[in-house]
Every structure is written in structure tokens, then in C-alpha cells.
Design a protein around this motif. Structure first.
Motif, mmCIF file in Angstrom:
data_model
loop_
_atom_site.group_PDB
_atom_site.id
_atom_site.type_symbol
_atom_site.label_atom_id
_atom_site.label_comp_id
_atom_site.label_asym_id
_atom_site.label_seq_id
_atom_site.Cartn_x
_atom_site.Cartn_y
_atom_site.Cartn_z
ATOM 1 N N PHE A 178 0.859 -1.178 0.000
ATOM 2 C CA PHE A 178 0.000 0.000 0.000
ATOM 3 C C PHE A 178 0.896 1.229 0.000
ATOM 4 O O PHE A 178 2.115 1.138 0.204
ATOM 5 N N VAL A 179 0.281 2.385 -0.246
ATOM 6 C CA VAL A 179 1.031 3.633 -0.342
ATOM 7 C C VAL A 179 0.930 4.397 0.977
ATOM 8 O O VAL A 179 -0.178 4.729 1.423
ATOM 9 N N SER A 225 -10.924 3.120 -10.048
ATOM 10 C CA SER A 225 -9.835 4.069 -9.834
ATOM 11 C C SER A 225 -10.024 4.705 -8.470
ATOM 12 O O SER A 225 -11.152 4.913 -8.023
ATOM 13 N N ALA A 226 -8.916 5.018 -7.803
ATOM 14 C CA ALA A 226 -8.999 5.725 -6.525
ATOM 15 C C ALA A 226 -9.339 7.191 -6.733
ATOM 16 O O ALA A 226 -9.695 7.887 -5.782
ATOM 17 N N ALA A 227 -9.227 7.667 -7.977
ATOM 18 C CA ALA A 227 -9.552 9.053 -8.308
ATOM 19 C C ALA A 227 -10.136 9.066 -9.717
ATOM 20 O O ALA A 227 -9.465 9.453 -10.684
ATOM 21 N N ALA A 228 -11.390 8.644 -9.831
ATOM 22 C CA ALA A 228 -12.012 8.498 -11.152
ATOM 23 C C ALA A 228 -12.191 9.829 -11.858
ATOM 24 O O ALA A 228 -12.178 9.904 -13.078
ATOM 25 N N GLY A 229 -12.361 10.907 -11.075
ATOM 26 C CA GLY A 229 -12.590 12.220 -11.649
ATOM 27 C C GLY A 229 -14.013 12.371 -12.155
ATOM 28 O O GLY A 229 -14.652 11.398 -12.546
ATOM 29 N N THR A 230 -14.526 13.600 -12.132
ATOM 30 C CA THR A 230 -15.859 13.885 -12.650
ATOM 31 C C THR A 230 -15.811 15.165 -13.471
ATOM 32 O O THR A 230 -15.333 16.190 -12.996
ATOM 33 N N VAL A 231 -16.283 15.082 -14.696
ATOM 34 C CA VAL A 231 -16.376 16.245 -15.571
ATOM 35 C C VAL A 231 -17.845 16.467 -15.877
ATOM 36 O O VAL A 231 -18.463 15.691 -16.618
ATOM 37 N N SER A 232 -18.430 17.505 -15.279
ATOM 38 C CA SER A 232 -19.839 17.820 -15.502
ATOM 39 C C SER A 232 -19.989 18.551 -16.830
ATOM 40 O O SER A 232 -19.369 19.600 -17.043
ATOM 41 N N PRO A 245 -7.216 8.450 2.106
ATOM 42 C CA PRO A 245 -5.876 8.295 1.531
ATOM 43 C C PRO A 245 -5.413 6.851 1.363
ATOM 44 O O PRO A 245 -4.569 6.579 0.499
ATOM 45 N N ALA A 246 -5.946 5.927 2.141
ATOM 46 C CA ALA A 246 -5.530 4.527 2.025
ATOM 47 C C ALA A 246 -5.874 3.934 0.663
ATOM 48 O O ALA A 246 -5.332 2.899 0.275
ATOM 49 N N LEU A 247 -6.769 4.585 -0.094
ATOM 50 C CA LEU A 247 -7.139 4.088 -1.412
ATOM 51 C C LEU A 247 -6.063 4.351 -2.461
ATOM 52 O O LEU A 247 -6.105 3.764 -3.547
ATOM 53 N N ASN A 248 -5.117 5.201 -2.152
ATOM 54 C CA ASN A 248 -4.054 5.501 -3.105
ATOM 55 C C ASN A 248 -3.346 4.212 -3.539
ATOM 56 O O ASN A 248 -2.828 3.464 -2.711
ATOM 57 N N GLY A 249 -3.361 3.951 -4.836
ATOM 58 C CA GLY A 249 -2.713 2.754 -5.354
ATOM 59 C C GLY A 249 -3.580 1.514 -5.372
ATOM 60 O O GLY A 249 -3.154 0.477 -5.886
ATOM 61 N N GLN A 250 -4.796 1.590 -4.854
ATOM 62 C CA GLN A 250 -5.651 0.405 -4.758
ATOM 63 C C GLN A 250 -6.670 0.287 -5.899
ATOM 64 O O GLN A 250 -7.386 -0.712 -5.990
ATOM 65 N N SER A 251 -6.779 1.293 -6.726
ATOM 66 C CA SER A 251 -7.653 1.246 -7.915
ATOM 67 C C SER A 251 -9.125 1.021 -7.583
ATOM 68 O O SER A 251 -9.853 0.386 -8.353
ATOM 69 N N VAL A 252 -9.579 1.536 -6.447
ATOM 70 C CA VAL A 252 -10.987 1.425 -6.077
ATOM 71 C C VAL A 252 -11.451 2.718 -5.427
ATOM 72 O O VAL A 252 -10.661 3.451 -4.822
ATOM 73 N N SER A 253 -12.736 3.012 -5.551
ATOM 74 C CA SER A 253 -13.370 4.097 -4.806
ATOM 75 C C SER A 253 -14.875 3.887 -4.866
ATOM 76 O O SER A 253 -15.379 3.103 -5.688
#
Length: 221
Positions: free
Chosen positions: A45-46, A177-184, A89-97
Motif C-alpha cells: 500500500f502507499v 480508480s482511486a480518483a475516477a474524476g468527474t467532468v460535468s 488516503p488509504a485508497l491511493n494505489g488500490q484502484s478502487v473508490s
């Protein structure tokens, strides 16, 4: 009202203990089925910068940000409660959210995209009309009921609408992704500084119409 919301949120229907266990496993399995959008890591983990790894314990891997949902009434506006790398923060590197989405009657999650991950939506209560548009401009739509799952492919424009007149809806979304991002789409087009004339030509309308649309996205005084 809060008690009603809690019971509906966790059961969605009258479920047996075995059925609730199955649904819990199903929800927890969502990220394993999602398409990963993050690079692989070469450690377990990161560890956050500036944190001594030897002092980490189970608290680091626990996120409590969803607890307020348990005793809260349904919101009056569309609400998203996230568990991404930014909040957890524990999600960093885990590819989930995760995200919990709450829809009052008649509310909409406007057209948007997630540039770094597919979204797997599990409707736990209520009904939703959902849809996405592919790269050939074909629209795929479906009306979901509690217990249904719908996948929004990575990067494609999609939306959700609670078509019920007198009832809310609740869904849980998982992302690869741990940070999928959202573009409205509405905010990106009308709440940024894209030139009015460019938008008027793009939408085959006039500048006055574009300015009226932009006014609807201006910050409230």
C-alpha cells in the motif's frame, strides 16, 4: 423519517439475513469487477508522504465518512458522498473508490463523465432512469429498480434521473480508480470562460441565448 431512510437504505426490500449478506458481498465485490484505471504499485500500500509507516494501524484503512448517512433524513437536493483517494488516503494505489448517491424525487445527476474509470451503479432503493452516449452518439437507456446494477463505460457521458414523483432513490457506485474524476458537461461548458461566440456557433444559436444559459450557472449571491 430518519428511521425510514435507514431501513430503506440498507434493505431496499424486506430481506432475510442471508439476502442481506449476499447484497453486502455483492457491493463489496464491485471494485473487483470494475476496470482499473490506476498504475500498479510495487508495495502493499502507499504510505502518505511524511507519515511513518511503523505507526500505521487499522485506523488508516478505515473510512468513517459514510456514518452520517445512517441517521440522516433523505436530502432535499441531489447529494453525492464520496470515498475517493482525496477523502480516504488509504485508497491511493488500490484502484478502487465508492460513492453513495441520494436522489430526491424528480432530481437529476446531470450529464457527466469519469475520465479515469468505468462506474458500476447498484440501486439500493427507488427507481432511476439512467443512460449513456457512446462514441457513435448512440444513446443507451434503462429504467432501474432496486436491486439492479448498471455499468457506465469509462469516459462516456452519462446521467441518472429519479423519475419518481414522491419518493427518493439511493444508489452505491463503485469505480475502478482511486480518483475516477468527474467532468460535468453543463458546468464545463457554461460555467467556465469559453467564449460566448464560440459556444453560440457550436450550439447553432445566438450569443444572447448562451449568456442566459451561463447566468444559470453563475455563483449565487
Amino acid at each position: 423519517m430518519a428511521a425510514l431512510f435507514v431501513s430503506r437504505f440498507f434493505s431496499a426490500m424486506a430481506l432475510t439475513v442471508k439476502q442481506r449478506f449476499f447484497l453486502a458481498i455483492l457491493v463489496l465485490a464491485f471494485p473487483l469487477s470494475a476496470i482499473s484505471g490506476d498504475p500498479d504499485i510495487i508495495s502493499d500500500f502507499v504510505v502518505p508522504i511524511g507519515v511513518n509507516a511503523t505507526v500505521l494501524d487499522g485506523n488508516f484503512f478505515t473510512y468513517t465518512g459514510m456514518r452520517p448517512l445512517i441517521n440522516s433524513d433523505p436530502p432535499t437536493n441531489f447529494t453525492v458522498t464520496k470515498a475517493t483517494m482525496a477523502e480516504f488516503p488509504a485508497l491511493n494505489g488500490q484502484s478502487v473508490s465508492y460513492a453513495v448517491l441520494e436522489y430526491p424525487a424528480g432530481s437529476v445527476n446531470p450529464p457527466h463523465t469519469h475520465p479515469r474509470a468505468a462506474e458500476l451503479l447498484f440501486l439500493t432503493y427507488g427507481i432511476l432512469e439512467v443512460g449513456f452516449v457512446d462514441t457513435t452518439n448512440k444513446l443507451f437507456t434503462q429504467r432501474l429498480q432496486a436491486g439492479d446494477i448498471f455499468v457506465f463505460p469509462k469516459g462516456l457521458v452519462h446521467y441518472q434521473f429519479n423519475c419518481a414523483e414522491n419518493d427518493f432513490a439511493v444508489a452505491v457506485s463503485a469505480f475502478g480508480s482511486a480518483a475516477a474524476g468527474t467532468v460535468s458537461v453543463p458546468s464545463t461548458v457554461f460555467a467556465t470562460s469559453i467564449d460566448d461566440e464560440i459556444l453560440a456557433k457550436s450550439f447553432k444559436t445566438d450569443v444572447q441565448t448562451i449568456q442566459k444559459l451561463k447566468a444559470g450557472f453563475a455563483p449565487k449571491a
